[in-house]
Design a protein around this motif. Structure first.
Motif, PDB file in Angstrom:
ATOM      1  N   GLN A 194       0.818  -1.215   0.000  1.00  0.00           N
ATOM      2  CA  GLN A 194       0.000   0.000   0.000  1.00  0.00           C
ATOM      3  C   GLN A 194       0.856   1.271   0.000  1.00  0.00           C
ATOM      4  OE1 GLN A 194      -2.655   2.111  -0.707  1.00  0.00           O
ATOM      5  NE2 GLN A 194      -3.813   0.370   0.131  1.00  0.00           N
ATOM      6  N   ILE A 195       0.554   2.189  -0.931  1.00  0.00           N
ATOM      7  CA  ILE A 195       1.278   3.465  -0.987  1.00  0.00           C
ATOM      8  C   ILE A 195       0.335   4.670  -0.905  1.00  0.00           C
ATOM      9  CG2 ILE A 195       3.232   2.557  -2.296  1.00  0.00           C
ATOM     10  CD1 ILE A 195       1.945   3.751  -4.825  1.00  0.00           C
ATOM     11  N   ASN A 196      -0.966   4.407  -0.683  1.00  0.00           N
ATOM     12  CA  ASN A 196      -1.942   5.497  -0.671  1.00  0.00           C
ATOM     13  C   ASN A 196      -2.329   5.951   0.727  1.00  0.00           C
ATOM     14  OD1 ASN A 196      -2.702   5.638  -3.670  1.00  0.00           O
ATOM     15  ND2 ASN A 196      -2.920   3.461  -3.204  1.00  0.00           N
ATOM     16  N   ASN A 197      -1.948   5.202   1.753  1.00  0.00           N
ATOM     17  CA  ASN A 197      -2.162   5.647   3.127  1.00  0.00           C
ATOM     18  C   ASN A 197      -0.867   5.408   3.910  1.00  0.00           C
ATOM     19  OD1 ASN A 197      -2.173   3.057   4.554  1.00  0.00           O
ATOM     20  ND2 ASN A 197      -4.189   2.683   3.664  1.00  0.00           N
ATOM     21  N   PRO A 198      -0.759   5.936   5.131  1.00  0.00           N
ATOM     22  CA  PRO A 198       0.541   5.935   5.820  1.00  0.00           C
ATOM     23  C   PRO A 198       0.919   4.631   6.510  1.00  0.00           C
ATOM     24  CG  PRO A 198      -1.082   7.130   7.113  1.00  0.00           C
ATOM     25  CD  PRO A 198      -1.747   6.795   5.814  1.00  0.00           C
ATOM     26  N   CYS A 199       0.209   3.519   6.255  1.00  0.00           N
ATOM     27  CA  CYS A 199       0.510   2.278   6.979  1.00  0.00           C
ATOM     28  C   CYS A 199       1.927   1.799   6.727  1.00  0.00           C
ATOM     29  CB  CYS A 199      -0.500   1.185   6.639  1.00  0.00           C
ATOM     30  SG  CYS A 199      -0.395   0.510   4.969  1.00  0.00           S
ATOM     31  N   ASN A 200       2.505   2.135   5.575  1.00  0.00           N
ATOM     32  CA  ASN A 200       3.885   1.773   5.248  1.00  0.00           C
ATOM     33  C   ASN A 200       4.786   3.007   5.151  1.00  0.00           C
ATOM     34  OD1 ASN A 200       3.152  -0.959   4.946  1.00  0.00           O
ATOM     35  ND2 ASN A 200       2.559  -0.617   2.824  1.00  0.00           N
ATOM     36  N   GLY A 201       4.351   4.104   5.703  1.00  0.00           N
ATOM     37  CA  GLY A 201       5.110   5.337   5.545  1.00  0.00           C
ATOM     38  C   GLY A 201       5.226   5.759   4.090  1.00  0.00           C
ATOM     39  N   PHE A 202       4.262   5.306   3.251  1.00  0.00           N
ATOM     40  CA  PHE A 202       4.229   5.588   1.808  1.00  0.00           C
ATOM     41  C   PHE A 202       5.463   5.043   1.078  1.00  0.00           C
ATOM     42  CE2 PHE A 202       1.783   8.944   3.938  1.00  0.00           C
ATOM     43  CZ  PHE A 202       0.542   8.765   3.347  1.00  0.00           C
ATOM     44  N   ASP A 203       6.135   4.071   1.701  1.00  0.00           N
ATOM     45  CA  ASP A 203       7.358   3.521   1.107  1.00  0.00           C
ATOM     46  C   ASP A 203       7.526   2.066   1.550  1.00  0.00           C
ATOM     47  OD1 ASP A 203       9.833   3.173  -0.124  1.00  0.00           O
ATOM     48  OD2 ASP A 203      10.940   4.059   1.553  1.00  0.00           O
ATOM     49  N   PRO A 204       6.901   1.094   0.872  1.00  0.00           N
ATOM     50  CA  PRO A 204       7.009  -0.314   1.266  1.00  0.00           C
ATOM     51  C   PRO A 204       8.464  -0.786   1.306  1.00  0.00           C
ATOM     52  CG  PRO A 204       5.237  -0.022  -0.320  1.00  0.00           C
ATOM     53  CD  PRO A 204       5.980   1.279  -0.270  1.00  0.00           C
TER      54      PRO A 204
END
Length: 216
Positions: A194-204
């Motif tokens: 996911q890159i659309n919400n901050p769950c990965n800091g926008f950077d998987p």
């Protein structure tokens, strides 16, 4: 927040029986035998790790978020949590946690949910649901065999009115959880793309999975 429980000093890189690096955005699976301990490491921090468990001898028995929440009378997964199956049995116990709390309510991202939440331009983006479908297919399972999952390291505060919001993660590089298997389990992971919400800091980012035998 829970009181952190640290790993056993007997567990070292030299005595692991499994050691896996999972690339950013990719799926992964392995079998954890009864008595073994699995460590799931957020190697770079702020990386959601969508996770499922199945009874390795009978895939119809699988992780149940509802039974797990009810057993603990708590909304989050944390140290001491009993990971429950849809048969009401303990699959694993969380024995160590350096982060503090983990979501099991927000579910896995999908192309459909991305479209609803973030617009039609995101429909083509890879999602955890795709990862899970591809990985469980290796074991003869399909979409209907994918239950609600655990989101290790994903920060989802729950408001007094029951609302949930995915916000910036609280995990630091190297944070981990450890779970001891109470039965032989199939572990299935989607290293969330996911890159659309901050769950990965926008950077998987990549993660690591290690396994030790019971005496370690």
């Amino acid at each position: 927040m829970t009181n952190f429980i640290q790993t056993s000093p007997l567990r070292t890189l030299e005595n692991t029986v499994q050691d896996h690096y999972i690339a950013a955005e990719k799926p992964f699976s392995t079998v954890i035998l009864k008595g073994q301990t699995v460590r799931i490491e957020d190697s770079y921090g702020q990386q959601a790790i969508d996770t499922l468990f199945y009874n390795a001898e009978d895939y119809s028995e699988r992780y149940s978020s509802q039974d797990t929440v009810r057993e603990q009378n708590a909304a989050y997964i944390s140290a001491g949590t009993k990971v429950m199956s849809n048969e009401g049995r303990v699959m694993l116990r969380m024995t160590a946690d350096s982060c503090g709390r983990h979501d099991t309510s927000a579910g896995a991202c999908s192309c459909e949910s991305n479209t609803v939440r973030f617009g039609h331009g995101t429909k083509y983006l890879h999602a955890c649901r795709d990862n899970f479908v591809a990985e469980v297919a290796k074991y003869g399972m399909g979409k209907r065999d994918i239950p609600a999952n655990i989101n290790f390291f994903m920060n989802v505060p729950i408001s007094p009115n029951g609302g949930m919001t995915i916000v910036d993660g609280i995990s630091s590089p190297g944070d981990y959880v450890e779970l001891e298997a109470e039965m032989d389990v199939l572990l299935v992971i989607s290293n969330c793309p996911q890159i659309n919400n901050p769950c990965n800091g926008f950077d998987p980012t990549p993660i690591r999975v290690l396994v030790w035998d019971g005496e370690a």
